[in-house]
Design a protein around this motif. Structure first.
Motif, PDB file in Angstrom:
ATOM      1  N   GLN A  42       0.644  -1.464   0.117  1.00 57.08           N
ATOM      2  CA  GLN A  42      -0.250   0.444   0.651  1.00 57.08           C
ATOM      3  C   GLN A  42       0.912   1.407   0.111  1.00 57.08           C
ATOM      4  OE1 GLN A  42      -3.829   0.252   0.004  1.00 57.08           O
ATOM      5  NE2 GLN A  42      -3.004   2.606  -1.119  1.00 57.08           N
ATOM      6  N   TYR A  87      -4.313   8.043   1.808  1.00 53.95           N
ATOM      7  CA  TYR A  87      -3.713   6.639   0.317  1.00 53.95           C
ATOM      8  C   TYR A  87      -4.603   7.554  -0.577  1.00 53.95           C
ATOM      9  CZ  TYR A  87      -8.101   3.667   1.116  1.00 53.95           C
ATOM     10  OH  TYR A  87      -8.791   3.541   1.328  1.00 53.95           O
ATOM     11  N   ASP A 112      -6.105   5.530  -4.119  1.00 52.77           N
ATOM     12  CA  ASP A 112      -5.710   3.757  -5.245  1.00 52.77           C
ATOM     13  C   ASP A 112      -6.307   4.797  -5.665  1.00 52.77           C
ATOM     14  OD1 ASP A 112      -4.240   3.389  -4.035  1.00 52.77           O
ATOM     15  OD2 ASP A 112      -5.167   1.885  -2.670  1.00 52.77           O
ATOM     16  N   ASN A 155     -11.193   5.972  -4.225  1.00 53.53           N
ATOM     17  CA  ASN A 155     -10.786   4.811  -3.377  1.00 53.53           C
ATOM     18  C   ASN A 155     -10.004   5.301  -2.521  1.00 53.53           C
ATOM     19  OD1 ASN A 155      -9.522   2.526  -2.441  1.00 53.53           O
ATOM     20  ND2 ASN A 155      -9.373   1.618  -4.321  1.00 53.53           N
ATOM     21  N   GLN A 189      -7.153   9.032 -11.306  1.00 56.35           N
ATOM     22  CA  GLN A 189      -6.064   7.983 -11.258  1.00 56.35           C
ATOM     23  C   GLN A 189      -4.557   8.904 -10.443  1.00 56.35           C
ATOM     24  OE1 GLN A 189      -5.236   4.958 -12.236  1.00 56.35           O
ATOM     25  NE2 GLN A 189      -4.102   5.737 -10.975  1.00 56.35           N
ATOM     26  N   TYR A 246       2.361   5.510 -11.845  1.00 54.53           N
ATOM     27  CA  TYR A 246       1.007   5.471 -10.781  1.00 54.53           C
ATOM     28  C   TYR A 246       1.531   4.307 -10.115  1.00 54.53           C
ATOM     29  CZ  TYR A 246      -0.892   1.670 -13.550  1.00 54.53           C
ATOM     30  OH  TYR A 246      -1.375  -0.121 -13.788  1.00 54.53           O
ATOM     31  N   ASN A 247       0.928   4.311  -8.370  1.00 50.79           N
ATOM     32  CA  ASN A 247       1.033   3.042  -7.823  1.00 50.79           C
ATOM     33  C   ASN A 247      -0.028   2.407  -6.987  1.00 50.79           C
ATOM     34  OD1 ASN A 247       2.579   1.413  -5.674  1.00 50.79           O
ATOM     35  ND2 ASN A 247       3.560   2.167  -5.843  1.00 50.79           N
ATOM     36  N   ASP A 248      -0.905   1.316  -7.406  1.00 46.23           N
ATOM     37  CA  ASP A 248      -2.360   1.050  -6.794  1.00 46.23           C
ATOM     38  C   ASP A 248      -2.373   0.334  -5.744  1.00 46.23           C
ATOM     39  OD1 ASP A 248      -3.172   3.777  -8.300  1.00 46.23           O
ATOM     40  OD2 ASP A 248      -4.662   2.646  -9.207  1.00 46.23           O
ATOM     41  N   GLY A 249      -1.083   0.282  -5.046  1.00 48.44           N
ATOM     42  CA  GLY A 249      -1.300  -0.760  -3.991  1.00 48.44           C
ATOM     43  C   GLY A 249      -1.330  -2.375  -4.861  1.00 48.44           C
TER      44      GLY A 249
END
Lengths: 420, 420
Positions: A204, A339, A341, A360, B204, B339-342
């Motif tokens: 995360q 966070y 997302d 999200n 995003q 991007y880094n959505d986990g």
């Protein structure tokens, strides 16, 4: 990041790109001495010490937190991995590659995406989940007897909507840095090293609003962390953050860390009147002052009443329910990140069957404490039942870890647990 | 962010927290004049001008891009919304609230989560998708005849795995800033304003590695954007970035923007040998030099051969296929973010039915061009078929927008399109 193995380094020098973040050993030491350096990209946090970094360290602007599950049955594999992680973590916090690069064009042990970036105040904090000690009733590594009593399995809290794939984990890695890529890079290299012994359970990314001299605001627009015990006060840290020796001697200098992924319905929250939002928190939104007070750090007065004799800080407000005075003096050290997302699309399963896209986003709640049984658990049991904020928040992920003490040079993370 | 309406501001002053980011009008102007200010949190990018900001603006460290769908049938609603957005965007880039705050405790038009933060170089860029002109064959706002020929629907490319909820959109808002919270905040306030007229389609978050003086590296560890046409070269920008007047006069000073969400299998990529990774890109990883050359900005030589007579830059390498020389001279201005959505958990549907958690990370590819028919489309048609990189990347989201020219004070974004 610099590359310190001879052949690749020569290659850089030849290509004229070595300058970047190149920090010689003496520069590193100097940088570590100079607290709060002007350029957050050049900040260096020492890896070795009595405590792990990233616990009472002032918050960097980004984090990547991950939990991994052990898939090996061999105690020696775990020790070997922890040794390897220790070495790599120390290197990366100095701005080096995770491991020395090979001389040939083999698979490189570092993805190089932080080449040219500074150390960015990188800290890497490791934690041990219940599964390291026993899982499914099995003591896989002969550590069952050493599980601290304080490392309890968290109970189910009222309203919990935990997603299994965002919950739990045998090992935690938290990387914090003043650059999103530097934080993620650290976890990515460590996770790769463990292939065969561990597999990712969840990861995360998180961020913190960049006001350096103020308490940061979370996505609800309120200051978050005002009432934290002061990290500069060693006696408070001893009382509330560092683990009790009596419980598990190997945890001396360690702490217990609770991570909760808290989704926030921002769209709904944004439609609430300012006055109502302030009742929910028990604080003024803009100043951060407790209701009835003027300034952010004015003490919270739970006894003051309004003209009608009602409490100025409502009974069900977040500040009252989580306050030390409502919790037998308990305090926890929150070090949370927001966070984001992106968005989720959902279709309601009941009339009116709305189809909507919603954020999200929310809070990666992270709290350190000497014992979750007197810290997070009783506080959150109260919050989970009564907090007005629950209309806007859903806990979707959860984990608890014993974060062992810091490492001496030459040793490795958790050495005390393994008795080596 | 400062709050400029009287009552709330008095409230701040009274509470003693007004200092923060408070920028008087003259300070704003000064800051705008001083290019590349020392503190990225204090940078100010002017909102008004010939072109929209955020196109040739040097990249800030964070973005939040969103696409929204129009749900109103009234042309006047669209115009009213664009007027409101223009006003709010100009305010926010100056560090103010999205709208003046009401004097009472009603619902506030700003979530206040950036209170105390600096302007952070915020830019807000608006775009018009095909659906503004016609959707499902219907010309909802009497604009069908004004749709530029260059605003084509993108074809399906080889390998596309587009998720409908991450694709398309009638309107785009891209906010870029040197703080993640400042970027998201801007989109969030604008989206709220549109309730009833628009709904979110996708949003995003993205980030850029923080090396200020170097070409940033993407998550694959390679420099991204080396061969961009230089934004300081007005004739190159005219040729490759700004829209042709002949096509649609109201687009003079505008550009066409393609957004693609490209997921990258980082775990797989990390296992590849360095030499192979360099063959895929056609560049050296560490220096960024084209294969066979020494330095990043050395010209790409597609004709040079190795000892065996094979091209030094492989036929299927990314650099060769996307190079101007392979595309009839076409160039596009890339301004992408990672991007880094986990992480995602998945279960394979075919043997060996692996269960794994993998990174949900990659690239928000953003490219500006004078005409996608000579820019992104032919280049990507070639890449989608032949690029070695396709083993590691999947396009999961896609959109195209006409970004109108910049706004004069007193006018609004897209005024030319509506003929007002």
């Amino acid at each position: 990041m610099t590359y310190d193995q001879d052949p690749p380094r020569r290659r850089f020098l030849k290509a004229g790109v070595a300058a970047g973040a190149a920090l010689g050993a003496s520069n590193v030491a100097q940088a570590a001495l100079a607290r709060a350096p002007a350029d957050p990209q050049r900040a260096v946090e020492p890896f070795f010490g009595e405590h792990q970094a990233g616990i009472v360290t002032p918050q960097q602007s980004h984090t990547y937190v991950a939990a991994l599950d052990l898939v090996t049955d061999k105690r020696d594999d775990v020790i070997a991995l922890l040794r390897e992680w220790t070495d790599a973590a120390a290197r990366m916090t100095r701005g080096e590659t995770a491991k020395p690069l090979p001389a040939d064009d083999k698979v490189a042990p570092d993805s190089a995406d932080v080449l040219g970036l500074g150390t960015s105040g990188l800290t890497i904090t490791f934690g041990f989940g219940p599964g390291l000690f026993t899982r499914d009733g099995k003591d896989r590594y002969g550590l069952g007897q050493r599980r601290p009593a304080a490392l309890v399995d968290l109970p189910r809290f009222n309203g919990d909507q935990l997603i299994p794939q965002k919950t739990g984990g045998d090992l935690m890695i938290q990387a914090c840095a003043n650059d999103a890529q530097v934080a993620f890079h650290a976890v990515r290299q460590l996770a790769r090293m463990g292939y065969g012994a561990v597999q990712m359970r969840w990861g995360q990314a998180g961020f913190l609003a960049g006001a350096r001299d103020e308490t940061p605001r979370n996505l609800m627009g309120f200051k978050d962390g005002t009432n934290n015990p002061p990290t500069a006060d060693a006696s408070k840290m001893k009382e509330f953050v560092w683990a009790s020796v009596a419980d598990a001697p190997w945890m001396q200098g360690g702490t217990y860390t609770v991570v909760r992924k808290v989704r926030i319905t921002l769209e709904h929250w944004d439609q609430m009147e300012l006055g109502f939002q302030e009742q929910v928190f028990g604080r003024e939104k803009y100043s951060g002052a407790p209701l009835g007070k003027k300034r952010e750090f004015d003490p919270v007065d739970l006894d003051s009443l309004d003209h009608d004799g009602n409490p100025l800080i409502p009974e069900n407000s977040h500040v009252r329910l989580s306050n030390q005075a409502s919790n037998k003096g308990a305090q926890i050290l929150r070090r949370s990140y927001s966070y984001n997302d992106g968005t989720d699309f959902y279709i309601e399963r009941w009339p009116p069957w709305r189809q909507e896209t919603e954020y999200n986003a929310g809070l990666i709640f992270i709290a350190h404490q000497s014992d979750p049984r007197s810290g997070f658990i009783p506080i959150n049991e109260k919050l989970a039942k009564f907090d007005l904020m629950n209309q806007f928040t859903t806990h979707v992920g959860s984990a608890v870890f014993a974060c062992p003490p810091g490492v001496r040079q030459g040793s490795f993370i958790g050495a005390g647990l393994f008795g080596t």
